[in-house]
Design a protein around this motif. Sequence first.
Motif, PDB file in Angstrom:
ATOM      1  N   ASN A  39      12.815  24.865 -30.509  1.00 25.74           N
ATOM      2  CA  ASN A  39      11.855  23.806 -30.859  1.00 25.74           C
ATOM      3  C   ASN A  39      10.766  24.325 -31.802  1.00 25.74           C
ATOM      4  OD1 ASN A  39      10.850  21.175 -30.783  1.00 25.74           O
ATOM      5  ND2 ASN A  39       9.468  21.633 -29.076  1.00 25.74           N
TER       6      ASN A  39
ATOM      7  N   GLN B 168      12.044  25.220 -23.324  1.00 27.53           N
ATOM      8  CA  GLN B 168      12.657  25.992 -24.409  1.00 27.53           C
ATOM      9  C   GLN B 168      13.975  26.622 -23.972  1.00 27.53           C
ATOM     10  OE1 GLN B 168       9.640  28.771 -25.738  1.00 27.53           O
ATOM     11  NE2 GLN B 168       9.187  27.514 -27.524  1.00 27.53           N
TER      12      GLN B 168
ATOM     13  N   GLU C 287      21.875  24.265 -26.761  1.00 27.04           N
ATOM     14  CA  GLU C 287      22.211  24.403 -28.180  1.00 27.04           C
ATOM     15  C   GLU C 287      23.127  25.589 -28.458  1.00 27.04           C
ATOM     16  OE1 GLU C 287      22.229  22.863 -31.835  1.00 27.04           O
ATOM     17  OE2 GLU C 287      20.897  22.039 -30.307  1.00 27.04           O
TER      18      GLU C 287
ATOM     19  N   ALA D 121      16.605  23.941 -23.692  1.00 28.78           N
ATOM     20  CA  ALA D 121      17.075  23.528 -25.018  1.00 28.78           C
ATOM     21  C   ALA D 121      17.950  24.601 -25.645  1.00 28.78           C
ATOM     22  CB  ALA D 121      15.879  23.232 -25.919  1.00 28.78           C
TER      23      ALA D 121
END
Length: 296
Positions: free
Chosen positions: A137, A44, A51, A47
């Motif tokens: 996510n 997480q 992002e 990611a």
Amino acid sequence: MNSPLPGSSVPLSFEGTSLRIPITEILPLKQLTSSVLKSVKYAQIAASIAEVGIIEPPVVIRDRQQPDKFHLLDGHVRLDVLSKNGAAEVVCLVATEDEAFTYNRRVSRLATIQEHKMILKAIEKGVPEERLARALNINISSLRHKKTLLEGICPEVIDMLKEKHVPINTIGQLKKMKPMRQIEAAGVMIVMNKFTVTYAQSLVAATSDSMLVSPKKKIGGLTEDQLILMEQEAAALDREVKTIEQDYGVDHLDLVLAVGYLTRLLANARVVRHLAQSHPDILSEFQKLTDLRRAA
């Protein structure tokens, strides 16, 4: 030495401005285990950084002998992700306290409440909900639920649970109680080290209507006398828990002191280097002990 606020004797915990520091000049104080590298939280964070970038800057402290070198107090996963992504620098907060133990006891890990605060901070910075949901996510509805996670939870309970991995639905159960009962319930969960939804539901069921936001519905045909008896038994259990807490208080204090000493040892880069080179097995066990204490 910490600098006090103007007109105050209270020292600042951080330097006045953040710094952009070369990653090669930052020395981690612990090695990430293979289980951490494979965890959902690591994925997480990776990611999220890909992002939306870094939301919470890592925290470092200057080396006493070489002020242009830094030791990493908080943000080991973030730094690892950045390093693997080829980043050369990272913006950091520079702590003025030289005890990682003191800092780690005060700062929440990436637990439920920390994640909530991270989401709010990202939204305040203008990160679109869709982008943030992709980074974590999760779907948009889950993100919006996380945004309002702490509404109805009193500040004392937020502080008590800030370092705990508490299921979101457990927090939902706490919201059914009034503030004073929330504090009692959170205290019992911490002492028992039990934060499951079913345990929280049992605490709600054992709470009198006067301590609930809304009166309970009748449970499975139980009579009023049976409900009162359940509440009395729960109150007796609370008293027993507090007695147990007092009984093991001395042992717990000894453990805290011992682990605190180990953590302070591991905050010394020279000690870590020596252990890593000469006694890697001992270093690994020391790190497991300190990690268990922080997660407790």
